[in-house]
Enzyme design. Structure first.
Site, PDB file in Angstrom:
ATOM      1  N   ILE A  14      -3.182   9.623   5.429  1.00 31.23           N
ATOM      2  CA  ILE A  14      -2.157  10.547   5.910  1.00 31.23           C
ATOM      3  C   ILE A  14      -1.802  11.605   4.879  1.00 31.23           C
ATOM      4  O   ILE A  14      -1.205  12.641   5.198  1.00 31.23           O
ATOM      5  CB  ILE A  14      -0.905   9.769   6.356  1.00 31.23           C
ATOM      6  CG1 ILE A  14      -0.080  10.617   7.335  1.00 31.23           C
ATOM      7  CG2 ILE A  14      -0.044   9.357   5.154  1.00 31.23           C
ATOM      8  CD1 ILE A  14       0.970   9.856   8.100  1.00 31.23           C
ATOM      9  N   ASP A  48      -2.040   3.869  -4.511  1.00 28.65           N
ATOM     10  CA  ASP A  48      -2.775   2.926  -3.663  1.00 28.65           C
ATOM     11  C   ASP A  48      -2.135   1.539  -3.647  1.00 28.65           C
ATOM     12  O   ASP A  48      -1.662   1.076  -2.619  1.00 28.65           O
ATOM     13  CB  ASP A  48      -4.241   2.831  -4.087  1.00 28.65           C
ATOM     14  CG  ASP A  48      -5.065   2.070  -3.052  1.00 28.65           C
ATOM     15  OD1 ASP A  48      -4.762   2.198  -1.851  1.00 28.65           O
ATOM     16  OD2 ASP A  48      -5.992   1.357  -3.445  1.00 28.65           O
ATOM     17  N   HIS A  66       0.851  -1.186   0.000  1.00 33.32           N
ATOM     18  CA  HIS A  66       0.000   0.000   0.000  1.00 33.32           C
ATOM     19  C   HIS A  66       0.887   1.235   0.000  1.00 33.32           C
ATOM     20  O   HIS A  66       1.753   1.394   0.856  1.00 33.32           O
ATOM     21  CB  HIS A  66      -0.894   0.000   1.238  1.00 33.32           C
ATOM     22  CG  HIS A  66      -1.725   1.238   1.363  1.00 33.32           C
ATOM     23  ND1 HIS A  66      -2.716   1.571   0.462  1.00 33.32           N
ATOM     24  CD2 HIS A  66      -1.694   2.234   2.280  1.00 33.32           C
ATOM     25  CE1 HIS A  66      -3.275   2.714   0.824  1.00 33.32           C
ATOM     26  NE2 HIS A  66      -2.673   3.142   1.920  1.00 33.32           N
ATOM     27  N   LYS A 116      -0.741  10.734   1.279  1.00 31.50           N
ATOM     28  CA  LYS A 116       0.211  10.294   0.251  1.00 31.50           C
ATOM     29  C   LYS A 116      -0.215  10.746  -1.142  1.00 31.50           C
ATOM     30  O   LYS A 116       0.595  11.279  -1.911  1.00 31.50           O
ATOM     31  CB  LYS A 116       0.346   8.761   0.279  1.00 31.50           C
ATOM     32  CG  LYS A 116       0.854   8.194   1.590  1.00 31.50           C
ATOM     33  CD  LYS A 116       1.002   6.686   1.533  1.00 31.50           C
ATOM     34  CE  LYS A 116      -0.313   5.971   1.352  1.00 31.50           C
ATOM     35  NZ  LYS A 116      -1.254   6.176   2.467  1.00 31.50           N
TER      36      LYS A 116
END
EC number: 2.7.11.-
Length: 312
Positions: free
Chosen positions: A159, A179, A140, A161
């Protein structure tokens, strides 16, 4: 163990099937091909029977010069081992006898009409097999190419990304995967990052939705794969946990036995995380060239101290 079929090769390289049409589902598990030159003259001590067998101009000319009986023996010795397939790169002229033996043994015989030399074809085929048969895992995260440096961006879900990746795309860098990142081990020191096809070109942004970055920003913002050089872990801000050190101790993350340099970046409102990732990529590149800013800084300090001692 990963595998591909002979039919996959036939489609990928537009190979014509001369024999073994009903055997195209035979699997290939070895990532390198073989030219059976020594085997044709009777040396079988190190014959890699599970590899694709390539017959170029040298091998075909040798077989053409043999008598019918001798040719039967030489070819029979090899087809007896049932390799996954034969690929001829010297054209299909005069291959009636080889077609006959392959049909008898149920071995696919294919021929290429490409203009490349045998050596060039082998390089392309080896590269294809290496990538498609390499051990792989899915992680991930987000994979990007920043200043030519492959970066794996990790962190807990939510968070930020993908948002950071979007900022980096806006600065001219390239998305590889969002992802789900597929990591392929090409060698003990080489890790390739790519997408899983389903998520190709897509970037998911919370509050916005799914974006196709190629449709929005053009082909230049996406690439299919990149060698992973840095593993960056995004974490929540922890007060007083970061020190202004000249140089951090080297840290690594292990993926299938490949150690990738790793750094942690803590997130805080107002912090230019995209800029820090760019700095990390550039700094990694300079380190590969043998340059360390910390070492240069310390050498300047030592030079100043030496001058000060002289003046005393």
């Amino acid at each position: 163990m990963r595998s591909i079929t002979v039919e996959d090769l036939a489609k990928k390289f537009s190979l014509k099937v001369l024999a073994g049409e009903d055997q195209l589902q035979q699997t290939i598990t070895q990532s390198h091909v073989h030219r059976p030159g020594l085997e044709f003259v009777g040396h079988f001590d190190f014959f890699p029977t599970e590899r694709v067998q390539i017959l170029g101009r040298k091998e075909i000319n040798y077989l053409h010069k043999l008598s019918k009986d001798e040719r039967k023996i030489r070819i029979g010795n090899i087809v007896h081992y049932h390799p996954p397939c034969f690929i001829v790169t010297a054209g299909e002229e005069g291959l009636t006898y080889l077609t006959h033996y392959c049909k008898e043994e149920g071995i696919p015989l294919l021929v290429t009409d490409r203009v490349e030399t045998t050596s060039e074809f082998i390089i392309m085929l080896d590269a294809y097999l290496l990538k498609n048969l390499a051990p792989q895992i899915s992680v991930h995260g987000v994979c990007l190419n920043v200043f030519g440096v492959g970066i794996l961006l990790r962190g807990h879900s939510g968070i930020g990304k993908s948002e950071i990746a979007h900022t980096l795309i806006g600065r001219g860098h390239r998305l590889v995967a969002d992802d789900v990142v597929v990591l392929k081990k090409l060698s003990p020191r080489t890790l390739l990052g790519t997408h899983d096809e389903k998520t190709k070109e897509f970037l998911a942004l919370r509050s916005i939705g799914l974006l196709n970055v190629v449709r929005m920003y053009g082909r230049k913002v996406f690439q299919d794969e990149t060698r992973i050089s840095l593993d960056i872990h995004l974490t929540k801000w922890q007060k007083d946990s970061l020190n202004n050190e000249l140089e951090h101790d080297a840290a690594f993350t292990d993926y299938m036995g490949v150690k990738v340099p790793s750094i942690e970046i803590q997130l805080q409102p107002g912090r230019d995380v995209a800029g820090l990732i760019e700095a990390a990529a550039n700094n990694w590149y300079l380190r590969q060239q043998g340059y360390s800013a910390a070492e240069e800084f310390m050498s300047r300090i030592e030079a100043d101290l030496t001058e000060a001692r002289k003046d005393q």
